[in-house]
Design a protein around this motif. Structure first.
Motif, short mmCIF file in Angstrom:
data_model
loop_
_atom_site.label_atom_id
_atom_site.label_comp_id
_atom_site.label_asym_id
_atom_site.label_seq_id
_atom_site.Cartn_x
_atom_site.Cartn_y
_atom_site.Cartn_z
N ILE A 146 0.85 -1.20 0.00
CA ILE A 146 0.00 0.00 0.00
C ILE A 146 0.88 1.25 0.00
CG2 ILE A 146 -1.92 1.18 1.11
CD1 ILE A 146 -2.45 -1.67 0.01
N ASP A 147 0.68 2.09 -1.00
CA ASP A 147 1.60 3.20 -1.28
C ASP A 147 0.81 4.46 -1.59
OD1 ASP A 147 3.50 4.93 -2.20
OD2 ASP A 147 4.15 3.70 -3.89
N GLY A 156 -1.45 6.26 10.66
CA GLY A 156 -2.24 7.25 9.92
C GLY A 156 -2.91 6.64 8.71
N MET A 157 -2.20 5.75 8.02
CA MET A 157 -2.80 5.09 6.85
C MET A 157 -3.98 4.22 7.25
SD MET A 157 0.77 4.13 4.90
CE MET A 157 0.01 2.95 3.76
N SER A 158 -3.88 3.56 8.39
CA SER A 158 -4.99 2.75 8.87
C SER A 158 -6.16 3.63 9.30
CB SER A 158 -4.55 1.87 10.05
OG SER A 158 -3.50 1.00 9.68
N ALA A 159 -5.86 4.74 9.94
CA ALA A 159 -6.91 5.62 10.45
C ALA A 159 -7.73 6.23 9.32
CB ALA A 159 -6.31 6.72 11.31
N THR A 160 -7.10 6.47 8.16
CA THR A 160 -7.82 7.09 7.05
C THR A 160 -8.23 6.08 5.98
OG1 THR A 160 -5.71 7.61 5.99
CG2 THR A 160 -6.72 9.33 7.33
N ARG A 161 -7.93 4.79 6.19
CA ARG A 161 -8.24 3.75 5.22
C ARG A 161 -7.61 4.09 3.87
NH1 ARG A 161 -13.53 2.90 6.50
NH2 ARG A 161 -14.39 4.00 4.70
N ALA A 162 -6.30 4.38 3.92
CA ALA A 162 -5.56 4.84 2.76
C ALA A 162 -5.42 3.74 1.72
CB ALA A 162 -4.19 5.34 3.19
N SER A 163 -5.03 4.16 0.52
CA SER A 163 -4.74 3.16 -0.53
C SER A 163 -3.57 3.66 -1.35
CB SER A 163 -5.99 2.88 -1.37
OG SER A 163 -6.56 4.06 -1.89
N GLY A 164 -3.80 4.21 -2.56
CA GLY A 164 -2.70 4.72 -3.35
C GLY A 164 -2.47 3.95 -4.63
N THR A 165 -1.22 3.97 -5.09
CA THR A 165 -0.92 3.54 -6.46
C THR A 165 -1.06 2.05 -6.70
OG1 THR A 165 1.45 3.38 -5.94
CG2 THR A 165 0.65 5.48 -6.79
N ASN A 166 -0.90 1.22 -5.68
CA ASN A 166 -0.97 -0.24 -5.88
C ASN A 166 -2.34 -0.84 -5.58
OD1 ASN A 166 1.61 -1.22 -6.77
ND2 ASN A 166 2.43 -0.66 -4.77
N ALA A 167 -3.31 -0.02 -5.25
CA ALA A 167 -4.58 -0.54 -4.76
C ALA A 167 -5.34 -1.32 -5.82
CB ALA A 167 -5.46 0.59 -4.22
N MET A 173 -6.03 -0.28 2.68
CA MET A 173 -5.74 -0.66 4.07
C MET A 173 -6.88 -1.51 4.64
SD MET A 173 -2.72 0.40 4.78
CE MET A 173 -2.54 0.36 6.56
N ARG A 174 -8.08 -1.33 4.17
CA ARG A 174 -9.21 -2.12 4.65
C ARG A 174 -8.96 -3.62 4.46
NH1 ARG A 174 -14.61 -1.37 1.34
NH2 ARG A 174 -13.30 -2.45 -0.17
N GLU A 175 -8.39 -3.99 3.31
CA GLU A 175 -8.14 -5.41 3.03
C GLU A 175 -6.84 -5.92 3.64
OE1 GLU A 175 -10.99 -3.76 0.55
OE2 GLU A 175 -8.87 -3.22 0.31
N ASN A 176 -5.98 -5.02 4.10
CA ASN A 176 -4.63 -5.43 4.49
C ASN A 176 -4.31 -5.26 5.96
OD1 ASN A 176 -3.09 -6.27 1.91
ND2 ASN A 176 -4.23 -4.44 1.29
N VAL A 177 -5.24 -4.74 6.74
CA VAL A 177 -5.07 -4.69 8.20
C VAL A 177 -5.80 -5.89 8.81
CG1 VAL A 177 -5.51 -3.40 10.31
CG2 VAL A 177 -4.86 -2.18 8.22
N CYS A 426 -17.42 10.64 -2.35
CA CYS A 426 -16.72 11.92 -2.23
C CYS A 426 -15.26 11.74 -1.84
CB CYS A 426 -17.41 12.82 -1.20
SG CYS A 426 -17.40 12.18 0.49
N THR A 427 -14.89 10.56 -1.34
CA THR A 427 -13.50 10.33 -0.95
C THR A 427 -13.13 8.87 -1.17
OG1 THR A 427 -11.88 10.34 0.85
CG2 THR A 427 -14.20 10.16 1.48
N GLY A 428 -12.16 8.66 -2.07
CA GLY A 428 -11.70 7.32 -2.31
C GLY A 428 -10.64 6.86 -1.34
N GLU A 429 -9.89 7.83 -0.74
CA GLU A 429 -8.79 7.42 0.11
C GLU A 429 -8.35 8.46 1.14
OE1 GLU A 429 -5.58 6.54 -2.54
OE2 GLU A 429 -5.54 8.54 -3.43
#
Length: 473
Positions: A146-147, A156-167, A173-177, A426-429
């Motif tokens: 996850i990048d 912070g990435m877990s708190a915001t359910r981040a994703s990025g270029t490899n998602a 983060m939803r699938e990887n925590v 409204c928000t993907g990540e």
């Protein structure tokens, strides 16, 4: 459609300043690890969002679960807010102390606690960054994919359910925590989840907390899923005559089931900014940056199929980045796009959008958005994880000109309205934070938001956990 919150229209939040007795108790426990210095508080009272808010009353540098629990118990006693802080890379005002309170800096909780290579899992403290993790586990032949671009903390990435270029290939983060350790609003230290691949044991507290933006508890440890490093990796750039051609290429790649690892879009403005910032010579037109993971034969097959799709839509032949050094330079430039764009208009700030739509609606959503931006005459750039249907428009505004902020917000309002109409979000990540509270109500509806408020009130009855974010109570 509810308007977003412009910085000069922020509601007047109730201030709950930390009383002298609380500050004295923090200084007695933490000594130099508790700072009341204005410079330190200001550093912890701003992020990459366009909001200007007064800093927290104190900053505590936590080094253990027990440190965090002590601060939260004290905050519970005095009904004072606590705000978790990682590296400050939030774009939506998540870490701003809108009601005052104490910022808990987790950057010193930066240990990789255990690597279970045989099970493809790792447990880390919340202050570990994604780059640090990958450097420390490189010898195992595994990596964490996850990048989000910034070298953010995994907390912070877990708190915001981040994703990025490899998602597009590895999920968010939803699938990887897999599990967490979290300090609750009354100061209890609670574990959630296990290292098992699946579980049906009770409520899924891990998924509830991932994406909660610090409003339900402070994450201190995270157990993550790891992946084997691919046998072969190839990266390429492909320029297109129009933005529409690049987007429709992406749609076909995804709909044909090509297991592409990364598929990133840059418009001509973003490419121009990246060229200047990173001294590159990329063709300054709409561009896709792609990466393929797998076996040598699999990567070759994926690349040939994608090249064929791109050519049919006017794409130029791929320019390949085959060595690790070339790939690193290319993706570093992509990650610099935000800051590179800011340098195109010195002194500006960016109002950044984060919509995500079903892949079949991507072209409609993005192209209408660009038409509106061009007609408005405001400087902007576009980057996107378009393989997910997620894209970002950065509107560059002069902070001394309120009319530019108003124009950017009106364009964002139209974009979000369009995305929701197209069954998107409204928000993907980036998360809701301060900026998208009105949009959450539009997207989820009053019944769903009322349910979220009920959960918040049940787990945090004094509303001390990062208050004023996601929704106002």
């Amino acid at each position: 459609m509810n308007a977003p919150l412009a910085s000069h229209l922020l509601p007047q939040f109730e201030q709950r300043t930390a009383p002298p007795a609380m500050l004295e108790a923090l200084k007695a426990r933490f000594g130099d690890r508790c700072s009341l210095a204005l410079a330190v508080r200001e550093q912890h009272g701003r992020d990459e969002s366009p909001f200007d808010v007064s800093p927290p009353d104190a900053v505590v540098y936590a080094e253990s679960n027990e440190d965090v629990a002590f601060v939260v118990k004290l905050a519970d006693t005095h009904a004072v807010p606590v705000i978790p802080f990682g590296v400050g890379s939030s774009l939506e005002g998540h870490l701003l102390a809108v009601q005052g309170g104490v910022s808990i800096d987790l950057s010193r909780m930066n240990k990789v606690l255990s690597v279970d290579a045989e099970d493809l899992t790792v447990t880390v403290q919340a202050g570990v960054t994604r780059m640090q993790l990958n450097n420390e586990i490189r010898h195992t032949g595994l990596f964490f994919p996850i990048d989000p671009g910034a070298d953010a903390t995994l907390g912070g990435m877990s708190a915001t359910r981040a994703s990025g270029t490899n998602a597009v290939r590895y999920g968010t983060m939803r699938e990887n925590v897999l599990g967490l350790t979290v300090v609750t609003a009354n100061g209890d230290i609670v574990p959630t989840g296990t290292r098992a691949k699946k579980s049906s044991a009770g409520y899924d507290l891990t998924r509830l907390l991932v994406g909660s933006e610090g409003t339900l508890g402070v994450m201190t440890e995270i157990t993550l899923r790891l992946y084997p490093q691919p046998e072969a990796i190839s990266a390429a750039v492909c320029s297109f005559p129009t933005l529409e051609a690049a987007v429709r290429t992406t749609i076909q790649i995804i709909q044909m089931g090509v297991p592409i690892a990364r598929c990133e879009l840059l418009d001509a403005n973003a490419v121009r900014a990246v060229n200047r910032h990173d001294k590159l010579t990329l063709r300054e037109g709409p561009m896709l940056l792609m990466e393929f993971h797998g076996t040598e034969a699999g990567v070759k097959e994926q690349a040939e199929l994608v090249q064929e799709i791109a050519r049919e839509l006017g794409g130029e032949d791929f320019q390949w980045a085959t060595t690790p050094e070339e790939r690193t330079r290319l993706w570093t430039a992509r990650h610099h796009a935000y800051f590179a764009a800011l340098q195109m208009k010195p002194g500006c700030r960016a109002v950044t959008t984060d919509t995500c739509v079903p892949i079949s609606r991507l072209a409609e959503c993005l192209l209408e958005t660009i038409d509106e931006a061009d007609a408005a005459g405001l400087a902007y750039f576009v980057v996107g994880h378009v393989g997910d249907g997620n894209f970002h428009v950065g509107y560059l505004i002069d902070p001394a000109k309120p009319e530019e902020r108003e124009l950017a917000e009106s364009l964002n309002l139209k974009l979000v309205s369009r995305a929701i109409r197209l069954e998107g979000t409204c928000t993907g990540e980036h998360g809701i934070g301060l900026h998208k509270m009105g949009f959450l109500l539009d997207e989820a509806g009053p019944g769903a938001v009322a349910m979220m408020r009920s959960i918040k009130h049940a787990l945090d009855p004094k509303n001390i956990m990062n208050p004023g974010k996601i929704f106002a109570l």
